[in-house]
Design a protein around this motif. Structure first.
Motif, PDB file in Angstrom:
ATOM      1  N   ALA A  50       0.828  -1.205   0.000  1.00 14.54           N
ATOM      2  CA  ALA A  50       0.000   0.000   0.000  1.00 14.54           C
ATOM      3  C   ALA A  50       0.863   1.256   0.000  1.00 14.54           C
ATOM      4  O   ALA A  50       0.550   2.241  -0.678  1.00 14.54           O
ATOM      5  CB  ALA A  50      -0.949  -0.001   1.197  1.00 14.54           C
ATOM      6  N   SER A  51       1.975   1.245   0.723  1.00 21.07           N
ATOM      7  CA  SER A  51       2.884   2.393   0.743  1.00 21.07           C
ATOM      8  C   SER A  51       3.496   2.626  -0.633  1.00 21.07           C
ATOM      9  O   SER A  51       3.558   3.760  -1.115  1.00 21.07           O
ATOM     10  CB  SER A  51       3.994   2.183   1.769  1.00 21.07           C
ATOM     11  OG  SER A  51       3.472   2.147   3.061  1.00 21.07           O
ATOM     12  N   GLU A  52       3.953   1.563  -1.272  1.00 21.82           N
ATOM     13  CA  GLU A  52       4.504   1.697  -2.615  1.00 21.82           C
ATOM     14  C   GLU A  52       3.432   2.158  -3.596  1.00 21.82           C
ATOM     15  O   GLU A  52       3.701   2.958  -4.487  1.00 21.82           O
ATOM     16  CB  GLU A  52       5.108   0.375  -3.075  1.00 21.82           C
ATOM     17  CG  GLU A  52       6.396   0.034  -2.373  1.00 21.82           C
ATOM     18  CD  GLU A  52       7.021  -1.243  -2.916  1.00 21.82           C
ATOM     19  OE1 GLU A  52       6.944  -1.473  -4.137  1.00 21.82           O
ATOM     20  OE2 GLU A  52       7.581  -1.993  -2.108  1.00 21.82           O
ATOM     21  N   GLY A  53       2.226   1.646  -3.434  1.00 21.97           N
ATOM     22  CA  GLY A  53       1.121   2.078  -4.289  1.00 21.97           C
ATOM     23  C   GLY A  53       0.816   3.559  -4.118  1.00 21.97           C
ATOM     24  O   GLY A  53       0.534   4.257  -5.092  1.00 21.97           O
ATOM     25  N   CYS A  54       0.892   4.060  -2.898  1.00 29.42           N
ATOM     26  CA  CYS A  54       0.671   5.492  -2.649  1.00 29.42           C
ATOM     27  C   CYS A  54       1.731   6.338  -3.329  1.00 29.42           C
ATOM     28  O   CYS A  54       1.424   7.372  -3.930  1.00 29.42           O
ATOM     29  CB  CYS A  54       0.657   5.787  -1.150  1.00 29.42           C
ATOM     30  SG  CYS A  54      -0.925   5.520  -0.376  1.00 29.42           S
ATOM     31  N   LEU A  56       3.418   5.606  -5.940  1.00 27.50           N
ATOM     32  CA  LEU A  56       3.165   5.551  -7.378  1.00 27.50           C
ATOM     33  C   LEU A  56       1.929   6.362  -7.742  1.00 27.50           C
ATOM     34  O   LEU A  56       1.912   7.085  -8.740  1.00 27.50           O
ATOM     35  CB  LEU A  56       2.991   4.096  -7.814  1.00 27.50           C
ATOM     36  CG  LEU A  56       2.887   3.832  -9.307  1.00 27.50           C
ATOM     37  CD1 LEU A  56       4.188   4.203  -9.990  1.00 27.50           C
ATOM     38  CD2 LEU A  56       2.574   2.373  -9.552  1.00 27.50           C
ATOM     39  N   LEU A  57       0.902   6.274  -6.924  1.00 31.30           N
ATOM     40  CA  LEU A  57      -0.354   6.986  -7.176  1.00 31.30           C
ATOM     41  C   LEU A  57      -0.164   8.501  -7.114  1.00 31.30           C
ATOM     42  O   LEU A  57      -0.863   9.240  -7.802  1.00 31.30           O
ATOM     43  CB  LEU A  57      -1.387   6.537  -6.147  1.00 31.30           C
ATOM     44  CG  LEU A  57      -2.855   6.709  -6.464  1.00 31.30           C
ATOM     45  CD1 LEU A  57      -3.223   5.993  -7.749  1.00 31.30           C
ATOM     46  CD2 LEU A  57      -3.688   6.176  -5.318  1.00 31.30           C
ATOM     47  N   ALA A  58       0.783   8.966  -6.334  1.00 28.11           N
ATOM     48  CA  ALA A  58       1.039  10.405  -6.218  1.00 28.11           C
ATOM     49  C   ALA A  58       1.598  10.990  -7.502  1.00 28.11           C
ATOM     50  O   ALA A  58       1.604  12.204  -7.677  1.00 28.11           O
ATOM     51  CB  ALA A  58       1.997  10.679  -5.065  1.00 28.11           C
ATOM     52  N   THR A  59       2.036  10.145  -8.430  1.00 24.81           N
ATOM     53  CA  THR A  59       2.548  10.627  -9.713  1.00 24.81           C
ATOM     54  C   THR A  59       1.569  10.385 -10.848  1.00 24.81           C
ATOM     55  O   THR A  59       1.887  10.669 -12.000  1.00 24.81           O
ATOM     56  CB  THR A  59       3.881   9.934 -10.053  1.00 24.81           C
ATOM     57  OG1 THR A  59       3.651   8.529 -10.194  1.00 24.81           O
ATOM     58  CG2 THR A  59       4.916  10.182  -8.977  1.00 24.81           C
ATOM     59  N   ARG A  60       0.396   9.861 -10.538  1.00 22.58           N
ATOM     60  CA  ARG A  60      -0.589   9.539 -11.579  1.00 22.58           C
ATOM     61  C   ARG A  60      -1.183  10.809 -12.165  1.00 22.58           C
ATOM     62  O   ARG A  60      -1.653  11.676 -11.451  1.00 22.58           O
ATOM     63  CB  ARG A  60      -1.713   8.670 -11.012  1.00 22.58           C
ATOM     64  CG  ARG A  60      -2.800   8.381 -12.052  1.00 22.58           C
ATOM     65  CD  ARG A  60      -3.810   7.405 -11.576  1.00 22.58           C
ATOM     66  NE  ARG A  60      -4.653   7.968 -10.535  1.00 22.58           N
ATOM     67  CZ  ARG A  60      -5.710   7.350 -10.042  1.00 22.58           C
ATOM     68  NH1 ARG A  60      -6.033   6.150 -10.471  1.00 22.58           N
ATOM     69  NH2 ARG A  60      -6.429   7.903  -9.103  1.00 22.58           N
ATOM     70  N   THR A  61      -1.150  10.898 -13.476  1.00 21.55           N
ATOM     71  CA  THR A  61      -1.794  12.018 -14.156  1.00 21.55           C
ATOM     72  C   THR A  61      -2.988  11.479 -14.917  1.00 21.55           C
ATOM     73  O   THR A  61      -2.905  10.456 -15.582  1.00 21.55           O
ATOM     74  CB  THR A  61      -0.831  12.705 -15.144  1.00 21.55           C
ATOM     75  OG1 THR A  61      -0.420  11.748 -16.116  1.00 21.55           O
ATOM     76  CG2 THR A  61       0.386  13.258 -14.434  1.00 21.55           C
ATOM     77  N   VAL A 147      -3.279   3.128   3.730  1.00 23.30           N
ATOM     78  CA  VAL A 147      -2.134   4.034   3.814  1.00 23.30           C
ATOM     79  C   VAL A 147      -2.511   5.321   3.104  1.00 23.30           C
ATOM     80  O   VAL A 147      -3.019   5.297   1.987  1.00 23.30           O
ATOM     81  CB  VAL A 147      -0.871   3.411   3.177  1.00 23.30           C
ATOM     82  CG1 VAL A 147       0.274   4.402   3.160  1.00 23.30           C
ATOM     83  CG2 VAL A 147      -0.469   2.152   3.914  1.00 23.30           C
ATOM     84  N   ARG A 148      -2.282   6.446   3.778  1.00 21.82           N
ATOM     85  CA  ARG A 148      -2.536   7.771   3.208  1.00 21.82           C
ATOM     86  C   ARG A 148      -1.220   8.535   3.187  1.00 21.82           C
ATOM     87  O   ARG A 148      -0.454   8.482   4.140  1.00 21.82           O
ATOM     88  CB  ARG A 148      -3.541   8.536   4.052  1.00 21.82           C
ATOM     89  CG  ARG A 148      -4.889   7.894   4.132  1.00 21.82           C
ATOM     90  CD  ARG A 148      -5.841   8.719   4.996  1.00 21.82           C
ATOM     91  NE  ARG A 148      -7.082   8.041   5.215  1.00 21.82           N
ATOM     92  CZ  ARG A 148      -8.052   7.910   4.326  1.00 21.82           C
ATOM     93  NH1 ARG A 148      -7.886   8.413   3.132  1.00 21.82           N
ATOM     94  NH2 ARG A 148      -9.158   7.277   4.606  1.00 21.82           N
TER      95      ARG A 148
END
Length: 178
Positions: A50-54, A56-61, A147-148
């Motif tokens: 979940a941490s790694e996904g967060c 990665l998600l923070a760079t999603r456009t 995870v946030r």
């Protein structure tokens, strides 16, 4: 008076009797450590995924047209460290049953990844789990990790451009050209 050899003869079977009582107790204690160990392992792998996904998600456009399936498959690869065995992770008939929820992108203040898992208890724990009411409706342990993370550091969020990375790049590239 007794000699040393008489004492040894009288205590000869004591170690065997003690071992006969202690051996089952040691095995029960080991068994009691296995189920919490499995659940702790699952939780640690889910937390890391979940941490790694967060991150990665923070760079999603959304402009790039990146589908959630790519992010889910990335997280599922990380969850592959959990053995596909019912005591670790219960699979559905149609395939993997991990539940992954993704919230946010690079324009959000915060991103979140939630992962849900179900694990079937070991034989002695299923009856005790039912009596204690800690098992779900399907007779499984239900685990959930959320995870946030903030998408930007505090200094970037407080800048005049706000959370618009494109405006920040244009402003800073414009300053270099001058």
């Amino acid at each position: 008076m007794y000699s040393c050899t008489d004492m040894v003869r009288g205590e000869r079977g004591q170690a065997t009797v003690e071992a006969a009582f202690l051996t089952p107790l040691v095995f029960v204690l080991l068994l009691l450590l296995i189920q919490p160990g499995i659940l702790l392992y699952n939780h640690m792998v889910m937390q890391a995924a979940a941490s790694e996904g967060c991150r990665l998600l923070a760079t999603r456009t959304d402009a790039a047209g990146a589908a959630d399936d790519k992010y889910r498959s990335y997280i599922l690869r990380r969850l592959g460290a959990v053995p596909p065995q019912d005591n670790f992770h219960v699979h559905n008939a149609g395939g993997c049953s991990w539940e992954i929820e993704l919230v946010g992108n690079e324009g959000s203040l915060e991103v979140a990844v939630t992962i849900r898992n179900k694990a079937r208890p070991l034989p002695l724990f299923d009856g005790a789990g039912r009596l204690l009411g800690i098992l779900g409706d399907s007779g499984t342990f239900e685990q959930e990790v959320t995870v946030r993370m903030s998408t930007q550091p505090p200094w970037a969020a407080s800048s005049p451009e706000g959370l618009n990375p494109r405006a920040w790049v244009e402003k800073n590239l414009g300053q270099e050209d001058e």
